[in-house]
Design a protein around this motif. Sequence first.
Motif, PDB file in Angstrom:
ATOM      1  N   ALA A   1      -4.428   7.042  -2.375  1.00 29.29           N
ATOM      2  CA  ALA A   1      -3.863   5.775  -1.895  1.00 29.29           C
ATOM      3  C   ALA A   1      -3.989   4.704  -2.977  1.00 29.29           C
ATOM      4  O   ALA A   1      -4.980   4.649  -3.693  1.00 29.29           O
ATOM      5  CB  ALA A   1      -4.578   5.318  -0.634  1.00 29.29           C
ATOM      6  N   CYS A   2      -2.950   3.887  -3.079  1.00 28.84           N
ATOM      7  CA  CYS A   2      -2.891   2.836  -4.095  1.00 28.84           C
ATOM      8  C   CYS A   2      -2.297   1.564  -3.514  1.00 28.84           C
ATOM      9  O   CYS A   2      -1.643   1.587  -2.481  1.00 28.84           O
ATOM     10  CB  CYS A   2      -1.987   3.274  -5.257  1.00 28.84           C
ATOM     11  SG  CYS A   2      -2.545   4.751  -6.100  1.00 28.84           S
ATOM     12  N   ILE A   3      -2.524   0.476  -4.224  1.00 26.49           N
ATOM     13  CA  ILE A   3      -1.823  -0.778  -3.989  1.00 26.49           C
ATOM     14  C   ILE A   3      -0.940  -0.971  -5.216  1.00 26.49           C
ATOM     15  O   ILE A   3      -1.416  -0.904  -6.351  1.00 26.49           O
ATOM     16  CB  ILE A   3      -2.789  -1.977  -3.870  1.00 26.49           C
ATOM     17  CG1 ILE A   3      -3.790  -1.780  -2.751  1.00 26.49           C
ATOM     18  CG2 ILE A   3      -2.003  -3.280  -3.743  1.00 26.49           C
ATOM     19  CD1 ILE A   3      -3.292  -2.062  -1.376  1.00 26.49           C
ATOM     20  N   VAL A   4       0.342  -1.206  -4.991  1.00 26.05           N
ATOM     21  CA  VAL A   4       1.263  -1.473  -6.094  1.00 26.05           C
ATOM     22  C   VAL A   4       1.601  -2.957  -6.081  1.00 26.05           C
ATOM     23  O   VAL A   4       2.040  -3.491  -5.058  1.00 26.05           O
ATOM     24  CB  VAL A   4       2.557  -0.630  -5.980  1.00 26.05           C
ATOM     25  CG1 VAL A   4       3.549  -1.004  -7.074  1.00 26.05           C
ATOM     26  CG2 VAL A   4       2.229   0.852  -6.038  1.00 26.05           C
ATOM     27  N   SER A   5       1.361  -3.597  -7.208  1.00 28.61           N
ATOM     28  CA  SER A   5       1.733  -5.002  -7.403  1.00 28.61           C
ATOM     29  C   SER A   5       2.960  -5.023  -8.300  1.00 28.61           C
ATOM     30  O   SER A   5       2.979  -4.385  -9.350  1.00 28.61           O
ATOM     31  CB  SER A   5       0.601  -5.776  -8.082  1.00 28.61           C
ATOM     32  OG  SER A   5      -0.568  -5.697  -7.316  1.00 28.61           O
TER      33      SER A   5
ATOM     34  N   ILE B   1      -0.615  -0.564 -10.728  1.00 26.25           N
ATOM     35  CA  ILE B   1      -1.097   0.374  -9.720  1.00 26.25           C
ATOM     36  C   ILE B   1      -2.616   0.272  -9.654  1.00 26.25           C
ATOM     37  O   ILE B   1      -3.290   0.459 -10.665  1.00 26.25           O
ATOM     38  CB  ILE B   1      -0.712   1.829 -10.083  1.00 26.25           C
ATOM     39  CG1 ILE B   1       0.796   1.971 -10.280  1.00 26.25           C
ATOM     40  CG2 ILE B   1      -1.234   2.805  -9.038  1.00 26.25           C
ATOM     41  CD1 ILE B   1       1.202   3.280 -10.951  1.00 26.25           C
ATOM     42  N   ASP B   2      -3.142  -0.042  -8.470  1.00 25.82           N
ATOM     43  CA  ASP B   2      -4.591  -0.086  -8.256  1.00 25.82           C
ATOM     44  C   ASP B   2      -4.947   1.012  -7.263  1.00 25.82           C
ATOM     45  O   ASP B   2      -4.539   0.949  -6.098  1.00 25.82           O
ATOM     46  CB  ASP B   2      -5.026  -1.437  -7.692  1.00 25.82           C
ATOM     47  CG  ASP B   2      -4.824  -2.562  -8.688  1.00 25.82           C
ATOM     48  OD1 ASP B   2      -5.243  -2.409  -9.840  1.00 25.82           O
ATOM     49  OD2 ASP B   2      -4.235  -3.586  -8.288  1.00 25.82           O
ATOM     50  N   GLN B   3      -5.709   2.004  -7.720  1.00 26.78           N
ATOM     51  CA  GLN B   3      -6.121   3.090  -6.835  1.00 26.78           C
ATOM     52  C   GLN B   3      -7.232   2.591  -5.919  1.00 26.78           C
ATOM     53  O   GLN B   3      -8.227   2.039  -6.378  1.00 26.78           O
ATOM     54  CB  GLN B   3      -6.597   4.292  -7.650  1.00 26.78           C
ATOM     55  CG  GLN B   3      -6.851   5.510  -6.811  1.00 26.78           C
ATOM     56  CD  GLN B   3      -7.064   6.762  -7.643  1.00 26.78           C
ATOM     57  OE1 GLN B   3      -7.188   6.710  -8.852  1.00 26.78           O
ATOM     58  NE2 GLN B   3      -7.101   7.892  -6.970  1.00 26.78           N
ATOM     59  N   VAL B   4      -7.050   2.780  -4.607  1.00 21.73           N
ATOM     60  CA  VAL B   4      -8.043   2.330  -3.631  1.00 21.73           C
ATOM     61  C   VAL B   4      -8.724   3.487  -2.898  1.00 21.73           C
ATOM     62  O   VAL B   4      -9.735   3.292  -2.233  1.00 21.73           O
ATOM     63  CB  VAL B   4      -7.431   1.336  -2.612  1.00 21.73           C
ATOM     64  CG1 VAL B   4      -7.015   0.049  -3.311  1.00 21.73           C
ATOM     65  CG2 VAL B   4      -6.264   1.943  -1.863  1.00 21.73           C
TER      66      VAL B   4
ATOM     67  N   GLY C   1       0.833  -1.191   0.000  1.00 19.45           N
ATOM     68  CA  GLY C   1       0.000   0.000   0.000  1.00 19.45           C
ATOM     69  C   GLY C   1       0.871   1.246   0.000  1.00 19.45           C
ATOM     70  O   GLY C   1       1.898   1.297   0.673  1.00 19.45           O
ATOM     71  N   VAL C   2       0.448   2.240  -0.776  1.00 20.64           N
ATOM     72  CA  VAL C   2       1.198   3.492  -0.895  1.00 20.64           C
ATOM     73  C   VAL C   2       0.243   4.664  -0.709  1.00 20.64           C
ATOM     74  O   VAL C   2      -0.811   4.717  -1.352  1.00 20.64           O
ATOM     75  CB  VAL C   2       1.895   3.594  -2.285  1.00 20.64           C
ATOM     76  CG1 VAL C   2       2.673   4.887  -2.407  1.00 20.64           C
ATOM     77  CG2 VAL C   2       2.792   2.388  -2.527  1.00 20.64           C
TER      78      VAL C   2
END
Length: 184
Positions: free
Chosen positions: A136-140, A129-132, A45-46
């Motif tokens: 805030a994002c989740i980077v895979s 990059i998945d924006q949550v 999470g970022v």
Amino acid sequence: MMGMNRNTNPLAASQLSPSFMPGFGFGKRKGASGPKGLKLEHRIGVQAPPETLWTLIADLNAWPEWNPIYSRASGVLSIGAPLELTLALPDLPPRHIEPVVVNWVPHEQLHWRTSVASGLGVAIRYIEIDQVAEHACIVSNGELFQGLLGPAAAKRIQRPLKKGFAAMGEALKAKAEAAWRGRA
């Protein structure tokens, strides 16, 4: 209520089987289509918007400043374009690779492909990059190994890859969050 099946879940236990992908696959449906092979991934999470992360990812020439597993990086983000990277995984000597960009979507993803095991396997490397939330994002950050010898080749370097992906994810998080906090 004798004889009545209480399990109405369409993914009943009899339809589930474990996968051989580390950290993935439990709950995967039997017969499900999709990529086959070995998938290694790190997610983090970022606290920064996708634009901030993408600015760092898209600037390949600056990767050596923050990215612990690519000590040299150059190229153009364009489908079919070659990249020139020096991959420096933990506990392994650095090596020069020339992957080809197979997909990229600004603020969302970068995928490239390399040949492994003397051409008998393929590795698809990805950063997604998945924006949550708004900021805030989740980077895979990972790699999918396919083909006749792709998964076997990956298993030989699985630990250094996992360590490297984690180090890259942590470094990207730190750099992006610092940039986001420092914006004017």
